[in-house]
Scaffold this motif. Structure first.
Motif, mmCIF file in Angstrom:
data_model
loop_
_atom_site.group_PDB
_atom_site.id
_atom_site.type_symbol
_atom_site.label_atom_id
_atom_site.label_comp_id
_atom_site.label_asym_id
_atom_site.label_seq_id
_atom_site.Cartn_x
_atom_site.Cartn_y
_atom_site.Cartn_z
ATOM 1 N N ASP A 64 0.828 -1.203 0.000
ATOM 2 C CA ASP A 64 0.000 0.000 0.000
ATOM 3 C C ASP A 64 0.868 1.261 0.000
ATOM 4 N N PRO A 65 0.536 2.269 -0.827
ATOM 5 C CA PRO A 65 1.356 3.472 -0.904
ATOM 6 C C PRO A 65 1.227 4.395 0.300
ATOM 7 N N GLY A 66 0.263 4.145 1.183
ATOM 8 C CA GLY A 66 0.096 4.999 2.357
ATOM 9 C C GLY A 66 -0.668 6.262 2.034
ATOM 10 N N ALA A 67 -0.524 7.256 2.886
ATOM 11 C CA ALA A 67 -1.260 8.514 2.735
ATOM 12 C C ALA A 67 -0.693 9.333 1.579
ATOM 13 N N PRO A 68 -1.543 10.126 0.931
ATOM 14 C CA PRO A 68 -1.035 11.054 -0.086
ATOM 15 C C PRO A 68 -0.158 12.118 0.576
ATOM 16 N N PRO A 69 0.572 12.921 -0.205
ATOM 17 C CA PRO A 69 1.404 13.970 0.385
ATOM 18 C C PRO A 69 0.578 14.854 1.334
ATOM 19 N N HIS A 70 1.147 15.096 2.508
ATOM 20 C CA HIS A 70 0.435 15.819 3.555
ATOM 21 C C HIS A 70 1.418 16.546 4.449
ATOM 22 N N ARG A 71 0.898 17.270 5.415
ATOM 23 C CA ARG A 71 1.729 17.888 6.456
ATOM 24 C C ARG A 71 0.980 17.808 7.768
ATOM 25 N N HIS A 72 1.746 18.010 8.831
ATOM 26 C CA HIS A 72 1.199 18.006 10.191
ATOM 27 C C HIS A 72 1.410 19.385 10.800
ATOM 28 N N SER A 73 0.522 19.783 11.703
ATOM 29 C CA SER A 73 0.608 21.119 12.293
ATOM 30 C C SER A 73 1.746 21.266 13.296
#
Length: 143
Positions: free
Chosen positions: A48-57
């Motif tokens: 599984d590729p996991g989460a799409p590109p993201h950021r955390h606060s």
């Protein structure tokens, strides 16, 4: 870590004295007043590729429990983290490109403790337009 002058001769075990193994020690960036912490477990099926590109606060600290994770932060080359390895990311403006399962045959499971900025979501997807604008900040994976 412990005060050598304090002893507990009646305690039935001394294993606690050598039980700690340091996995990582970092000085995270500034954490704003009013932050809250959250610890989660994520599990992706094989391949599984996991989460799409993201950021955390805020900053996030993690540990791979089983399997292998393909981990990539903006400005760093992708790397494979195996069970027993720790990772961290500064959060804020930095894009987290990958957290997927590096193996096609077993699941990956990891924990993450995130320090979340007040009144902000802990997980925000990065739009495709922004990814295109920042493509020069992504480090190519070695061949």
């Amino acid at each position: 870590m412990t005060d050598p002058d304090v002893t507990y001769p009646e305690h039935p075990s001394t294993a606690w004295q050598t039980a700690l193994t340091m996995l990582q020690e970092v000085e995270p960036p500034f954490v704003p007043d009013g932050f809250h912490a959250m610890t989660v477990v994520l599990e992706y099926p094989p391949g599984d590729p996991g989460a799409p590109p993201h950021r955390h606060s805020g900053p996030a600290f993690g540990y791979v429990v089983e399997g292998e994770m393909l981990f990539e932060l903006e400005g760093e080359p992708p790397r494979v983290l195996k069970a027993g390895e720790a990772f961290w990311e500064p959060g804020g403006d930095v894009i987290h490109y990958q957290d997927g399962n590096n193996r096609p045959d077993v699941p990956v499971r990891f924990t993450v403790t995130m320090l979340c900025a007040p009144d902000q979501p802990m997980f925000v997807l990065v739009p495709a337009e922004e990814l295109a604008e920042r493509k020069d900040r992504r480090v190519a994976r070695p061949a």
